[in-house]
Design a protein around this motif. Structure first.
Motif, PDB file in Angstrom:
ATOM      1  N   GLU A   1      37.821  48.373  47.327  1.00  0.00           N
ATOM      2  CA  GLU A   1      38.843  49.010  46.485  1.00  0.00           C
ATOM      3  C   GLU A   1      39.983  48.058  46.125  1.00  0.00           C
ATOM      4  OE1 GLU A   1      37.391  51.826  46.096  1.00  0.00           O
ATOM      5  OE2 GLU A   1      36.274  51.990  47.962  1.00  0.00           O
ATOM      6  N   TYR A   2      40.177  46.992  46.901  1.00  0.00           N
ATOM      7  CA  TYR A   2      41.089  45.936  46.472  1.00  0.00           C
ATOM      8  C   TYR A   2      40.223  44.928  45.728  1.00  0.00           C
ATOM      9  CZ  TYR A   2      44.591  42.267  46.307  1.00  0.00           C
ATOM     10  OH  TYR A   2      45.479  41.319  45.848  1.00  0.00           O
ATOM     11  N   HIS A   3      40.364  44.902  44.419  1.00  0.00           N
ATOM     12  CA  HIS A   3      39.442  44.111  43.609  1.00  0.00           C
ATOM     13  C   HIS A   3      39.893  42.672  43.482  1.00  0.00           C
ATOM     14  CE1 HIS A   3      38.368  48.178  41.648  1.00  0.00           C
ATOM     15  NE2 HIS A   3      37.381  47.817  42.440  1.00  0.00           N
ATOM     16  N   VAL A   4      39.025  41.758  43.855  1.00  0.00           N
ATOM     17  CA  VAL A   4      39.228  40.346  43.533  1.00  0.00           C
ATOM     18  C   VAL A   4      38.137  39.974  42.524  1.00  0.00           C
ATOM     19  CG1 VAL A   4      40.180  39.872  45.821  1.00  0.00           C
ATOM     20  CG2 VAL A   4      37.762  39.451  45.392  1.00  0.00           C
ATOM     21  N   PRO A   5      38.343  38.907  41.775  1.00  0.00           N
ATOM     22  CA  PRO A   5      37.325  38.571  40.768  1.00  0.00           C
ATOM     23  C   PRO A   5      35.960  38.312  41.395  1.00  0.00           C
ATOM     24  CG  PRO A   5      39.347  37.336  40.370  1.00  0.00           C
ATOM     25  CD  PRO A   5      39.502  38.009  41.703  1.00  0.00           C
ATOM     26  N   VAL A   6      34.929  38.804  40.729  1.00  0.00           N
ATOM     27  CA  VAL A   6      33.553  38.511  41.137  1.00  0.00           C
ATOM     28  C   VAL A   6      33.010  37.424  40.204  1.00  0.00           C
ATOM     29  CG1 VAL A   6      33.142  40.818  42.059  1.00  0.00           C
ATOM     30  CG2 VAL A   6      32.584  40.328  39.659  1.00  0.00           C
TER      31      VAL A   6
ATOM     32  N   ARG B   1      44.105  57.545  40.307  1.00  0.00           N
ATOM     33  CA  ARG B   1      43.621  56.899  39.089  1.00  0.00           C
ATOM     34  C   ARG B   1      42.100  57.019  38.941  1.00  0.00           C
ATOM     35  NH1 ARG B   1      42.167  51.740  38.179  1.00  0.00           N
ATOM     36  NH2 ARG B   1      42.481  50.946  36.072  1.00  0.00           N
TER      37      ARG B   1
ATOM     38  N   SER C   1      27.219  38.597  41.757  1.00  0.00           N
ATOM     39  CA  SER C   1      28.539  39.238  41.852  1.00  0.00           C
ATOM     40  C   SER C   1      28.745  40.012  43.149  1.00  0.00           C
ATOM     41  CB  SER C   1      28.787  40.145  40.634  1.00  0.00           C
ATOM     42  OG  SER C   1      29.176  39.347  39.529  1.00  0.00           O
TER      43      SER C   1
ATOM     44  N   ASP D   1      33.288  37.794  36.533  1.00  0.00           N
ATOM     45  CA  ASP D   1      34.634  37.746  35.952  1.00  0.00           C
ATOM     46  C   ASP D   1      35.085  36.316  35.668  1.00  0.00           C
ATOM     47  OD1 ASP D   1      35.338  40.560  36.072  1.00  0.00           O
ATOM     48  OD2 ASP D   1      35.435  40.328  38.256  1.00  0.00           O
TER      49      ASP D   1
ATOM     50  N   THR E   1      45.183  46.385  33.732  1.00  0.00           N
ATOM     51  CA  THR E   1      43.929  47.135  33.794  1.00  0.00           C
ATOM     52  C   THR E   1      43.695  47.816  32.456  1.00  0.00           C
ATOM     53  OG1 THR E   1      45.253  48.824  34.883  1.00  0.00           O
ATOM     54  CG2 THR E   1      43.841  47.487  36.275  1.00  0.00           C
ATOM     55  N   LEU E   2      42.473  48.271  32.259  1.00  0.00           N
ATOM     56  CA  LEU E   2      42.088  48.739  30.930  1.00  0.00           C
ATOM     57  C   LEU E   2      42.893  49.952  30.454  1.00  0.00           C
ATOM     58  CD1 LEU E   2      40.107  51.454  31.264  1.00  0.00           C
ATOM     59  CD2 LEU E   2      38.583  49.730  32.210  1.00  0.00           C
TER      60      LEU E   2
ATOM     61  N   MET F   1      42.259  32.949  41.274  1.00  0.00           N
ATOM     62  CA  MET F   1      43.128  33.931  41.924  1.00  0.00           C
ATOM     63  C   MET F   1      44.145  34.465  40.910  1.00  0.00           C
ATOM     64  SD  MET F   1      45.099  33.641  45.602  1.00  0.00           S
ATOM     65  CE  MET F   1      43.651  33.291  46.578  1.00  0.00           C
TER      66      MET F   1
ATOM     67  N   ARG G   1      36.788  33.842  47.678  1.00  0.00           N
ATOM     68  CA  ARG G   1      38.213  33.951  47.405  1.00  0.00           C
ATOM     69  C   ARG G   1      38.855  32.593  47.129  1.00  0.00           C
ATOM     70  NH1 ARG G   1      41.889  37.075  44.954  1.00  0.00           N
ATOM     71  NH2 ARG G   1      43.651  37.683  46.268  1.00  0.00           N
TER      72      ARG G   1
ATOM     73  N   ASP H   1      36.840  48.484  36.681  1.00  0.00           N
ATOM     74  CA  ASP H   1      38.023  47.630  36.740  1.00  0.00           C
ATOM     75  C   ASP H   1      37.704  46.142  36.843  1.00  0.00           C
ATOM     76  OD1 ASP H   1      40.278  49.210  36.363  1.00  0.00           O
ATOM     77  OD2 ASP H   1      40.165  50.019  38.388  1.00  0.00           O
ATOM     78  N   ARG H   2      36.482  45.797  37.135  1.00  0.00           N
ATOM     79  CA  ARG H   2      36.075  44.407  36.975  1.00  0.00           C
ATOM     80  C   ARG H   2      34.676  44.421  36.404  1.00  0.00           C
ATOM     81  NH1 ARG H   2      35.906  42.690  43.475  1.00  0.00           N
ATOM     82  NH2 ARG H   2      34.306  44.212  44.040  1.00  0.00           N
ATOM     83  N   SER H   3      34.150  43.269  36.077  1.00  0.00           N
ATOM     84  CA  SER H   3      32.947  43.281  35.254  1.00  0.00           C
ATOM     85  C   SER H   3      31.695  43.649  36.043  1.00  0.00           C
ATOM     86  CB  SER H   3      32.774  41.930  34.564  1.00  0.00           C
ATOM     87  OG  SER H   3      32.756  40.896  35.523  1.00  0.00           O
TER      88      SER H   3
ATOM     89  N   ASN I   1      28.520  38.685  45.932  1.00  0.00           N
ATOM     90  CA  ASN I   1      29.023  37.713  46.909  1.00  0.00           C
ATOM     91  C   ASN I   1      30.399  37.246  46.473  1.00  0.00           C
ATOM     92  OD1 ASN I   1      25.866  37.419  47.075  1.00  0.00           O
ATOM     93  ND2 ASN I   1      26.719  36.663  49.002  1.00  0.00           N
ATOM     94  N   LEU I   2      31.413  37.758  47.153  1.00  0.00           N
ATOM     95  CA  LEU I   2      32.776  37.373  46.798  1.00  0.00           C
ATOM     96  C   LEU I   2      33.077  35.973  47.321  1.00  0.00           C
ATOM     97  CD1 LEU I   2      34.781  40.633  47.616  1.00  0.00           C
ATOM     98  CD2 LEU I   2      33.578  40.018  45.517  1.00  0.00           C
TER      99      LEU I   2
ATOM    100  N   MET J   1      43.419  42.581  37.912  1.00  0.00           N
ATOM    101  CA  MET J   1      42.850  43.622  38.781  1.00  0.00           C
ATOM    102  C   MET J   1      43.493  43.807  40.140  1.00  0.00           C
ATOM    103  SD  MET J   1      39.275  41.617  39.614  1.00  0.00           S
ATOM    104  CE  MET J   1      39.088  40.978  37.969  1.00  0.00           C
ATOM    105  N   GLU J   2      44.287  42.874  40.617  1.00  0.00           N
ATOM    106  CA  GLU J   2      44.702  42.970  42.019  1.00  0.00           C
ATOM    107  C   GLU J   2      45.961  43.818  42.202  1.00  0.00           C
ATOM    108  OE1 GLU J   2      44.539  39.418  44.405  1.00  0.00           O
ATOM    109  OE2 GLU J   2      43.040  38.538  43.070  1.00  0.00           O
TER     110      GLU J   2
ATOM    111  N   GLU K   1      38.447  47.103  28.248  1.00  0.00           N
ATOM    112  CA  GLU K   1      37.993  46.114  29.236  1.00  0.00           C
ATOM    113  C   GLU K   1      38.318  44.709  28.738  1.00  0.00           C
ATOM    114  OE1 GLU K   1      33.800  47.470  30.943  1.00  0.00           O
ATOM    115  OE2 GLU K   1      34.108  48.046  28.860  1.00  0.00           O
TER     116      GLU K   1
ATOM    117  N   HIS L   1      33.570  29.610  42.318  1.00  0.00           N
ATOM    118  CA  HIS L   1      32.514  30.249  41.518  1.00  0.00           C
ATOM    119  C   HIS L   1      31.774  29.272  40.610  1.00  0.00           C
ATOM    120  CE1 HIS L   1      35.509  33.231  42.675  1.00  0.00           C
ATOM    121  NE2 HIS L   1      34.565  34.143  42.616  1.00  0.00           N
TER     122      HIS L   1
END
Lengths: 328, 765, 210
Positions: free
Chosen positions: B699-704, A144, C179, B707, B760-761, B673, C184, A231-233, C181-182, B680-681, B642, C188
């Motif tokens: 590469e495993y995207h979690v929200p930042v 992808r 951003s 987001d 995803t977009l 979560m 989980r 894929d994220r902001s 700094n993640l 994205m996950e 997006e 936030h």
């Protein structure tokens, strides 16, 4: 990480000397190389720390800008000349990585960073870039994020840099020095397309060190920008990115243009076909679209990245439209 | 015991039929206590100073560092394992493979026994067999982590691969019905749902797909372990202390009393911090080396050794009558699982309890694959089950030209639609209405693509949230009052950030009539009375029930100690309440004696009582669930696809809220979560190799941060009269419904329905 | 406690990590030893580790037992290992300690000299800017470095006007800049609120926010 030695180079000549040792590699901020060493993808036997070398950002008499290769990304992005005369470069840097990484990463290191292809990163996977002749598991795998332009049956990886995309658009010149002396080349000539040897990523000879990047005087660069789609902001690599500079004459025609794409190829992709299609034409949405089509005519998507063709087309049109302002 | 006897104890059901309802917890109506106040986290100062010590940070003299070599095939055998170069590498202390590992019994798999913690029942490094791609095949111990990692890279392994079941689609064609789904039937049929669907005035019949997910706790799994003679000390990151101890005792053939596990801080669990192979390998290697071992998994190691949420395909079909009631509710599907674990991702559970319908067909099937065992992850089943169900409901509402909230009003059941039980406490519509008012739902344009600002299409969506009330069996607590008027409440509970330590100190304070600063809550150590699993959003009430039982016993003992010279003389335990630092008659102010006085007169330094929690009979008699309404506003780029979540509000009905500050964090945490789940996950499982291809937080995207918008959370705060403290667990409900709320908002913005997570977009171009 | 336990059992205690012999991994003689220019960590001079592979993060955690700096990914993808070097935030997992000779490192343990809570640490407590606490030290160190960047006028990806000389303290600016700094657990909102409150109060930032 393989055992290795470490030396800090006091000057360029010393660095080149130290790099003559077997298995030596130049070390910038470490944000890519240290990660790859930990993954044992890179196994240097000696590190030559070049972060103490030239890092000045200096206005040139001819209106250009010279940036030492050891300049940190943050320093470049916040530099007033960059922000005002080459905003695409500042924006590209700020769209990349995180604040912490930008404080560490050097310009030279950014140019030399390696792909994020997940098959390159996994030593259980076949990867011609990591192990020439091992095949490419990405072509029929999760592709992808992979290339749509300039790929080969041996490799479909993309170059991950944002900064380089802006440099490609801005006609940047790379200054290098090596055992055989100093030379300079266009940024767009630095990186190779994969062909049959994806393990060879640049045209640099062994021991050659990037010492500086020069941005030539370019009036239209003041009207340049960078847009990154991901894929994220934030804090993610580009799916597609576009760096562009545009000059629209009073009559609404395009005087000059620079356009480069990221996330599409093994190297930062200067969109010369699109530029040619645009120059002298009207600054309208339809001509932007035609230019995008011209650039993407050879796009060869894989099983999961077909969307990139449409995404690139749309992003090019949007970025040019933004730069054209009311003219479009 | 069989898996049928685990979470919902059938034995408890028998008892329930014989006993009347227990009276409501006396603390429910209590005002002016610590419960309900926003006490800041008790462990906050340690956390912000970096003084909270996690499992990989425990110092030990003579410590060795472990590195794992992972298999690169999914199924087959190790052909050769050349460790010669590694053994010569600097600093190497031990190389352990199946050839020299101690003989170990297989772990008892979670759900096979209430005391079991094993993520699977596969033997750990006992022979050359490979069961999944990434299975550890060698452990290297060295003096430093750098040396261990390097030596590991020198091991050369070759394999004889065998055909493996790696395609979910193919495995699904040979799916099976599991014996049960967490003790509940795998299939529920009420009436002829297919026929009712076919004859319904309005129909939607939809297929959904959800991918694998990773818990991605920021603390990687880790354990620091050592042997002291025949005694075993483990500093673990776990959410199941006593279950881990019992299971390890079985694996290593020692008694539980020989094992002590500490886990005072856990850097995020979300269901993932259980007993995987790394702790077992660390203990085995420590035994062989005679040295302490630090097994801190690399981030890749976490993905290869500790499983996540599995993938599903789901069908939701709804048949509606013209009046908006449901004639048929069908929710069926298949999850990927292994034959070595039992975690069937209960995605049909929401449909069992949420809505009235004339007929039901709810069926879960499993497809056996050769992969790392999947496991529970925040709202297993409910998170992805509500994505499918609540998206389908939105589609039905659209087809019927009904407001989605109005549709839910018409589906509100009078009693549990599949069990027939009365609801213990259900105020879901109140949550919807409060949320709609606060969020401005009336501003939503029901016509998709009706709102645009520049390139951004704006839409709003809503979905129900729901999660069961569970209270786990097997918990105990000890309550101690000291002569200075302080108390200690102790149970081997878990603090992974939920706020356990703080809320249980608050609850203990109110239970004992003490100011909260006089109460210490001790937890995270198997030397304490047995705790229950920190899972199923059950821990708060599980501990509260044990503490209530221990407190009642303690009060009886205190009355005995007080004797006939006390103003309390003549009062029974049932006639006094704990208040004002002592015991007293609820109405007669003069019949009171402080703890200080009672203990001083009795010449005691402290008095202590320990008790087991009573059976969770309430769950046998009532349909006990939490509810909520999730409201989302998204902005979708018409250029790039997006998605940006611009506003979010969660409105919850989860019993009494014990600490608003931390409850808000729990709800928000679940919602965030859920944003990851929605947008994205995805753990990328390469079906050619069975290899996880994105074992990385890059590469495993979690929200930042960018987001995550400001998320508003509100709640009904209506106590459940049948629950200890009137409370429900709230760790998981926050994630439920979020996927659908986002998907429904995206539809409202763009007109596009995406039924394949993550959104995803590329799915919106 | 453990040391005593081991001694009683007659177990051989291994060498303490700082004394680990690097046989085989011994660097060539050309490598500067770093004894003259140690790293300063929270005000204390610390010798450069002999093993070049040692990251600044592992130097802190495993050799100095300053475990407040966290290892979340060891690959530059989570920010949990953020420390301040000469006031700038960096990722200590991607930093080879040898490269930081002569530099001054501040970790979460050294934020305040006297052990008092930093105003930002207090704000994290008040705003519940954490749950499990594992990403917290990195968030705090990152925010302090970030605030300095804001004061300096460093733009970000969401800064509309690159030419502006002062940066606004808006929610999106903070979110973008943090951003890396993640978290989980999903703290936030509390994290951003704590940062905004803390730095809106400082005079320089209040000026910038105007």
């Amino acid at each position: 990480m393989t055992p290795l030695s470490f030396a800090r180079a006091a000057d360029t000549a010393a660095a080149i000397g130290l790099a003559g040792a077997p298995g030596a590699r130049y070390l910038g901020g470490g944000t890519n190389l240290v990660d790859l060493m930990r993954e044992t993808i890179e196994r240097p036997q000696a590190l030559v720390d070049v972060t103490g070398l030239g890092s000045a950002i200096e206005d040139q008499a001819d209106g250009g800008l010279m940036i030492g290769a050891a300049a940190r990304n943050t320093a470049i992005a916040e530099h007033r000349s960059v922000r005002t005369r080459y905003p695409a470069l500042s924006r590209a840097i700020l769209a990349g990585a995180s604040g912490q990484i930008r404080n560490m990463a050097t310009l030279g290191g950014n140019l030399m960073q390696r792909t994020r292809c997940t098959y390159f990163y996994d030593d259980a996977a076949g990867c011609n870039k990591r192990a020439p002749g091992a095949g490419c598991d990405a072509i029929d795998g999760f592709n992808r994020i992979h290339a749509i332009l300039g790929a080969s049956p041996a490799c479909v990886a993309t170059h991950p840099s944002d900064l380089c995309v802006a440099l490609a658009a801005l006609d940047a010149i790379v200054h290098v020095e090596g055992p055989a002396g100093a030379r300079s080349l266009e940024l767009v000539e630095l990186h190779r397309l994969p062909g049959g040897r994806p393990d060879i990523e640049t045209v640099l000879a062994p021991g050659e060190l990037i010492t500086a990047v020069e941005l030539p005087a370019l009036a239209l660069a003041a009207r340049s920008t960078y847009r990154k789609v991901r894929d994220r902001s934030s804090y993610a690599f580009a799916l597609i990115s576009v760096a562009a500079a545009l000059e629209v004459a009073e009559d609404g025609t395009i005087g000059d243009v620079r356009l480069a794409l990221g996330g599409v190829a093994h190297k930062p992709w200067r969109a010369r076909m699109a530029e040619a299609a645009l120059r002298g034409g009207p600054a309208t949405r339809s001509s932007f679209l035609a230019a995008a089509e011209a650039e993407l005519v050879d796009a060869a998507p894989l099983s999961h990245n077909g969307f990139k063709v449409e995404l690139a087309r749309r992003t090019i049109v949007a970025v040019l439209g933004e730069l054209a302002g009311d003219a479009a | 015991m069989s898996i049928l006897d685990t979470i919902q104890q059938t034995a408890a059901g028998v008892v329930a039929k014989l006993r009347p309802d227990a009276p409501p917890d006396r603390l429910i109506g209590r005002k002016h206590g610590s419960i309900g106040t926003s006490l800041p986290r008790i462990d906050g100062p340690r956390k912000v100073r970096g003084e909270a010590r996690f499992a990989a940070e425990v110092p030990a003299a003579g410590l060795t560092y472990a590195a794992l070599l992972h298999s690169t095939i999914a199924r087959g055998r190790i052909a050769t394992l050349d460790t010669a170069a590694a053994a010569q590498a600097p600093g190497v202390v031990l190389i352990m493979t199946h050839e020299n590992a101690p003989r170990l019994k297989p772990p008892a798999a979670f759900m096979s026994d209430p005391r079991a913690a094993g993520a699977s029942d596969l033997p750990v490094m006992q022979d050359a067999t490979i069961h999944w791609n990434g299975e550890p095949v060698a452990v290297v111990l060295a003096e430093t982590q750098e040396q261990a990692d390097h030596a590991k890279s020198l091991i050369v392994a070759t394999y004889e691969a065998e055909p493996a079941r790696l395609s979910f689609a193919q495995a699904a064609t040979r799916s099976r019905q599991p014996e049960s789904v967490l003790g509940e039937p795998a299939i529920i049929r009420i009436g002829d749902a297919e026929a009712a669907l076919a004859g319904a005035a309005f129909q939607v019949d939809l297929t959904f797909h959800t991918p694998r997910h990773s818990h991605a706790a920021i603390e990687p799994h880790a354990a620091t372990v050592w042997w002291e003679g025949d005694r075993l000390v483990i500093h673990d990151a776990t959410q199941m202390l006593h279950q881990t101890r019992w299971t390890l005792a079985g694996i290593f053939g020692i008694t539980e009393e020989k094992i002590r596990i500490h886990s005072p801080f856990v850097g995020g669990g979300f269901g993932g911090k259980g007993l995987w192979s790394h702790q077992i390998l660390a203990i085995a290697a420590s035994k062989l080396a005679g040295r302490p071992v630090r097994m801190a998994l690399s981030r890749e190691g976490v993905f290869r050794v500790a499983g996540g949420r599995t993938t599903t395909t789901q069908r939701v079909a709804l048949g509606a009558n013209a009046d908006g009631t449901l004639a048929a509710l069908i929710h069926t599907g298949t999850v990927a699982m292994t034959t070595h674990n039992n975690c069937p991702e209960q995605f049909t559970f929401p449909a069992r309890h949420l809505y009235a319908a004339g007929s039901f067909l709810l069926e879960q099937r499993v497809a056996d694959m050769d992969m790392l065992a999947n496991t529970f992850m925040r709202a297993p089943g409910e998170s992805i089950g509500t994505f499918a169900l609540e998206t389908a409901l939105d589609e039905l509402a659209e087809a019927m030209r009904l407001d989605p909230i109005e549709l839910r009003r018409r589906l509100e059941p009078e009693q549990d639609p599949t069990s027939g039980h009365a609801f213990s406490s259900r105020h879901m519509l109140a949550a919807f209405e409060a949320g709609a008012e606060r969020f401005g739902w009336s501003q939503r344009n029901p016509v998709p693509r009706g709102r645009r600002e520049g390139e951004w299409l704006i839409g709003m969506g809503v979905a129900a949230a729901t999660y069961p009330y569970y209270r786990m069996l097997g918990g105990a607590a000890r309550v101690t009052i000291t002569r200075d008027g302080y108390a200690r409440v102790a149970t081997a509970g878990h603090e992974m950030g939920m706020g356990t330590a703080t809320v249980q100190a608050q609850a203990g304070a109110d239970r004992l009539g003490l100011p909260v600063e006089h109460v210490t809550f001790e937890y995270g150590d198997t030397a304490l009375p047995a705790g229950t699993v920190a899972g199923g959003s059950s821990q708060t009430v599980s501990i509260a029930a044990a503490v209530a039982a221990a407190s009642a016993k303690l009060i009886a003992e205190l009355l005995t100690l007080a004797g006939n010279d006390s103003p309390l003389a003549g009062l029974s335990a049932g006639e006094v309440e704990a208040r004002d630092g002592g015991l007293g008659h609820p109405e007669q102010a003069d019949r009171f004696e402080s703890y200080v006085s009672i203990l001083t007169r009795a010449g005691r330094e402290e008095v202590s009582a320990e008790a087991d929690a009573p059976q969770p009979v309430e769950t046998q008699r009532y349909s006990m669930h939490s509810y909520g309404a999730q409201f989302c506003e998204v902005r979708v780029s018409a250029v790039t696809g997006e998605v940006r979540v611009s506003r979010f509000l969660g409105s919850f009905d989860t019993g009494r809220i014990l600490n608003p500050r931390m409850a808000a964090s729990q709800f928000r945490g679940g919602i965030i979560m859920g944003l990851g789940l929605a947008l994205m996950e995805e753990t990328e499982f390469d079906e050619r190799s069975g290899r996880i291809m994105n074992p990385s937080l890059a590469e495993y995207h979690v929200p930042v941060h960018l987001d995550v918008p400001d998320i508003e959370v509100i709640w009904t705060d209506i106590a459940d009269p049948h629950a200890p403290l009137g409370a429900h667990g709230i760790g998981e409900i926050g994630i439920t419904g979020v996927g659908a709320a986002v998907a429904n908002a995206i539809h409202n913005a763009t007109g596009r329905r995406v039924r394949d997570l993550p959104i995803t977009l590329d799915k919106l171009l | 406690m453990l040391v005593g336990g081991l001694a009683r059992l007659g177990l051989r205690a291994g060498p303490s990590p700082r004394d680990v012999p690097q046989n085989g991994a011994t660097p060539p003689a050309a490598v500067p030893k770093g004894v003259d220019m140690p790293i300063t960590i929270n005000g204390q001079a610390v010798p450069i580790p002999v093993d070049v592979r040692t990251s600044l993060l592992d130097l802190l955690r495993e050799q100095l037992h300053l475990s407040g700096t966290k290892k979340g990914c060891n690959q530059g993808a989570c920010g949990a290992c953020t420390v301040l070097v000469d006031g700038e935030r960096i990722l200590s997992c991607l930093a080879l300690a040898a490269q930081y000779e002569g530099r001054s490192v501040v970790s979460i343990e050294g934020l305040t000299p006297d052990g008092e809570l930093h105003p930002l640490q207090r704000a994290f407590i008040n705003h519940d800017g954490y749950q499990c606490g594992y990403c917290t030290p990195g968030q705090i160190c990152s925010a302090i470095g970030m605030a300095d960047e804001l004061r300096r006028g460093v733009p970000s990806a969401v800064t509309a006007d690159l030419a502006a000389t002062t940066m606004a303290l808006t929610g999106d600016e903070l979110r973008e800049r943090m951003s890396g700094n993640l978290c989980r657990c999903g703290a936030h909102n509390g994290i951003v609120a704590a940062i905004a409150e803390t730095f809106a109060r400082t005079p320089a930032m209040a000026e910038a926010a105007e």
